[in-house]
Design a protein around this motif. Structure first.
Motif, PDB file in Angstrom:
ATOM      1  N   MET A   1       7.360  25.777  29.002  1.00  0.00           N
ATOM      2  CA  MET A   1       7.895  24.564  28.409  1.00  0.00           C
ATOM      3  C   MET A   1       7.378  24.431  26.982  1.00  0.00           C
ATOM      4  O   MET A   1       6.202  24.632  26.726  1.00  0.00           O
ATOM      5  N   GLU A   2       8.291  24.112  26.068  1.00  0.00           N
ATOM      6  CA  GLU A   2       7.940  23.984  24.660  1.00  0.00           C
ATOM      7  C   GLU A   2       7.200  22.668  24.399  1.00  0.00           C
ATOM      8  O   GLU A   2       7.401  21.679  25.091  1.00  0.00           O
ATOM      9  N   CYS A   3       6.355  22.680  23.371  1.00  0.00           N
ATOM     10  CA  CYS A   3       5.644  21.462  22.961  1.00  0.00           C
ATOM     11  C   CYS A   3       6.624  20.534  22.252  1.00  0.00           C
ATOM     12  O   CYS A   3       7.585  20.993  21.640  1.00  0.00           O
ATOM     13  N   PRO A   4       6.375  19.230  22.308  1.00  0.00           N
ATOM     14  CA  PRO A   4       7.229  18.323  21.530  1.00  0.00           C
ATOM     15  C   PRO A   4       7.143  18.647  20.038  1.00  0.00           C
ATOM     16  O   PRO A   4       6.105  19.100  19.557  1.00  0.00           O
ATOM     17  N   ALA A   5       8.232  18.443  19.353  1.00  0.00           N
ATOM     18  CA  ALA A   5       8.274  18.624  17.905  1.00  0.00           C
ATOM     19  C   ALA A   5       8.798  17.332  17.311  1.00  0.00           C
ATOM     20  O   ALA A   5       9.650  16.679  17.910  1.00  0.00           O
ATOM     21  N   GLU A   6       8.266  16.947  16.147  1.00  0.00           N
ATOM     22  CA  GLU A   6       8.773  15.733  15.521  1.00  0.00           C
ATOM     23  C   GLU A   6       8.707  15.818  14.012  1.00  0.00           C
ATOM     24  O   GLU A   6       7.925  16.583  13.454  1.00  0.00           O
ATOM     25  N   ILE A   7       9.565  15.015  13.409  1.00  0.00           N
ATOM     26  CA  ILE A   7       9.629  14.908  11.963  1.00  0.00           C
ATOM     27  C   ILE A   7       9.782  13.425  11.617  1.00  0.00           C
ATOM     28  O   ILE A   7      10.467  12.688  12.333  1.00  0.00           O
ATOM     29  N   VAL A   8       9.137  13.005  10.558  1.00  0.00           N
ATOM     30  CA  VAL A   8       9.283  11.641  10.041  1.00  0.00           C
ATOM     31  C   VAL A   8      10.026  11.752   8.715  1.00  0.00           C
ATOM     32  O   VAL A   8       9.634  12.539   7.852  1.00  0.00           O
ATOM     33  N   VAL A   9      11.104  10.984   8.596  1.00  0.00           N
ATOM     34  CA  VAL A   9      11.900  11.019   7.370  1.00  0.00           C
ATOM     35  C   VAL A   9      12.087   9.598   6.856  1.00  0.00           C
ATOM     36  O   VAL A   9      12.112   8.640   7.631  1.00  0.00           O
ATOM     37  N   PRO A  10      12.227   9.455   5.539  1.00  0.00           N
ATOM     38  CA  PRO A  10      12.541   8.130   4.996  1.00  0.00           C
ATOM     39  C   PRO A  10      13.955   7.740   5.415  1.00  0.00           C
ATOM     40  O   PRO A  10      14.798   8.602   5.664  1.00  0.00           O
ATOM     41  N   VAL A  11      14.203   6.460   5.514  1.00  0.00           N
ATOM     42  CA  VAL A  11      15.534   5.987   5.894  1.00  0.00           C
ATOM     43  C   VAL A  11      16.394   5.932   4.639  1.00  0.00           C
ATOM     44  O   VAL A  11      16.434   4.937   3.925  1.00  0.00           O
ATOM     45  N   ARG A  12      17.023   7.070   4.378  1.00  0.00           N
ATOM     46  CA  ARG A  12      17.940   7.245   3.250  1.00  0.00           C
ATOM     47  C   ARG A  12      19.089   8.125   3.729  1.00  0.00           C
ATOM     48  O   ARG A  12      18.943   8.898   4.679  1.00  0.00           O
ATOM     49  N   ALA A  13      20.201   8.052   3.065  1.00  0.00           N
ATOM     50  CA  ALA A  13      21.394   8.798   3.481  1.00  0.00           C
ATOM     51  C   ALA A  13      21.118  10.293   3.596  1.00  0.00           C
ATOM     52  O   ALA A  13      21.554  10.942   4.552  1.00  0.00           O
ATOM     53  N   GLU A  14      20.387  10.856   2.640  1.00  0.00           N
ATOM     54  CA  GLU A  14      20.136  12.304   2.675  1.00  0.00           C
ATOM     55  C   GLU A  14      19.250  12.726   3.845  1.00  0.00           C
ATOM     56  O   GLU A  14      19.225  13.893   4.227  1.00  0.00           O
ATOM     57  N   SER A  15      18.552  11.780   4.450  1.00  0.00           N
ATOM     58  CA  SER A  15      17.681  12.102   5.583  1.00  0.00           C
ATOM     59  C   SER A  15      18.463  12.445   6.846  1.00  0.00           C
ATOM     60  O   SER A  15      17.937  13.107   7.748  1.00  0.00           O
ATOM     61  N   VAL A  16      19.712  12.019   6.927  1.00  0.00           N
ATOM     62  CA  VAL A  16      20.538  12.382   8.080  1.00  0.00           C
ATOM     63  C   VAL A  16      20.683  13.898   8.129  1.00  0.00           C
ATOM     64  O   VAL A  16      20.471  14.527   9.175  1.00  0.00           O
ATOM     65  N   LYS A  17      20.995  14.523   7.009  1.00  0.00           N
ATOM     66  CA  LYS A  17      21.122  15.984   6.960  1.00  0.00           C
ATOM     67  C   LYS A  17      19.782  16.663   7.192  1.00  0.00           C
ATOM     68  O   LYS A  17      19.704  17.664   7.902  1.00  0.00           O
ATOM     69  N   VAL A  18      18.732  16.124   6.617  1.00  0.00           N
ATOM     70  CA  VAL A  18      17.396  16.698   6.813  1.00  0.00           C
ATOM     71  C   VAL A  18      17.060  16.723   8.305  1.00  0.00           C
ATOM     72  O   VAL A  18      16.615  17.743   8.846  1.00  0.00           O
ATOM     73  N   ALA A  19      17.277  15.611   8.999  1.00  0.00           N
ATOM     74  CA  ALA A  19      16.970  15.533  10.425  1.00  0.00           C
ATOM     75  C   ALA A  19      17.880  16.449  11.237  1.00  0.00           C
ATOM     76  O   ALA A  19      17.430  17.113  12.179  1.00  0.00           O
ATOM     77  N   ARG A  20      19.141  16.508  10.884  1.00  0.00           N
ATOM     78  CA  ARG A  20      20.092  17.375  11.588  1.00  0.00           C
ATOM     79  C   ARG A  20      19.706  18.848  11.427  1.00  0.00           C
ATOM     80  O   ARG A  20      19.680  19.610  12.412  1.00  0.00           O
ATOM     81  N   ASP A  21      19.380  19.268  10.209  1.00  0.00           N
ATOM     82  CA  ASP A  21      18.969  20.655   9.974  1.00  0.00           C
ATOM     83  C   ASP A  21      17.662  20.967  10.692  1.00  0.00           C
ATOM     84  O   ASP A  21      17.478  22.066  11.230  1.00  0.00           O
ATOM     85  N   TRP A  22      16.745  20.009  10.711  1.00  0.00           N
ATOM     86  CA  TRP A  22      15.456  20.200  11.381  1.00  0.00           C
ATOM     87  C   TRP A  22      15.650  20.412  12.877  1.00  0.00           C
ATOM     88  O   TRP A  22      15.068  21.324  13.456  1.00  0.00           O
ATOM     89  N   VAL A  23      16.473  19.574  13.537  1.00  0.00           N
ATOM     90  CA  VAL A  23      16.663  19.724  14.978  1.00  0.00           C
ATOM     91  C   VAL A  23      17.356  21.048  15.292  1.00  0.00           C
ATOM     92  O   VAL A  23      17.055  21.693  16.303  1.00  0.00           O
ATOM     93  N   GLU A  24      18.240  21.493  14.415  1.00  0.00           N
ATOM     94  CA  GLU A  24      18.879  22.794  14.619  1.00  0.00           C
ATOM     95  C   GLU A  24      17.847  23.913  14.557  1.00  0.00           C
ATOM     96  O   GLU A  24      17.858  24.832  15.389  1.00  0.00           O
ATOM     97  N   ALA A  25      16.926  23.835  13.609  1.00  0.00           N
ATOM     98  CA  ALA A  25      15.880  24.859  13.486  1.00  0.00           C
ATOM     99  C   ALA A  25      14.948  24.849  14.696  1.00  0.00           C
ATOM    100  O   ALA A  25      14.599  25.906  15.231  1.00  0.00           O
TER     101      ALA A  25
END
Length: 126
Positions: free
Chosen positions: A1-25
């Motif tokens: 079982m994999e360890c949890p992974a998390e990212i904290v991003v500022p609440v800005r429009a560009e952070s949607v893509k950052v979070a989406r790319d991060w979860v894909e990785a």
């Protein structure tokens, strides 16, 4: 079982893509298909952007007994409510979309304030 992974991003429009790319990785390193997770993260981070006054949001991916769970945390106590979108409206369909894409989803108020919105992803097809 994999360890949890998390990212904290500022609440800005560009952070949607950052979070989406991060979860894909992250899911890619776990050998899982990320298509549904990317849609879920896009929707939930966008909801934080549009409906809260949170300065940051945390996206976490966890391996649970039932499968892979995506969680998005924010500082708002207001729980999301599925709306009924008019035919020509631009928004209002996101939570209904989650109902179709994931096994289950829900919200959890946090003890110190804020909430988590989580989604249990379908089994990976890769």
């Amino acid at each position: 079982m994999e360890c949890p992974a998390e990212i904290v991003v500022p609440v800005r429009a560009e952070s949607v893509k950052v979070a989406r790319d991060w979860v894909e990785a992250v899911l890619g390193t776990w050998g899982q298909d990320a298509y549904v997770a990317k849609v879920v993260v896009s929707e939930l981070v966008t909801n934080v952007l549009q409906h809260t006054r949170s300065a940051t949001t945390t996206v976490r991916v966890v391996q649970a007994d039932k499968g892979t769970v995506v969680e998005v945390f924010d500082s708002s106590n207001a729980l999301p409510m599925a709306g009924s979108a008019h035919l020509l409206s631009e928004g209002g369909r996101g939570l209904a979309m989650l109902d179709v894409l994931v096994k289950e989803w829900g919200t959890q108020p946090l003890g110190g304030g804020g909430k988590a919105v989580w989604a249990l992803l379908p089994e990976s097809t890769s």
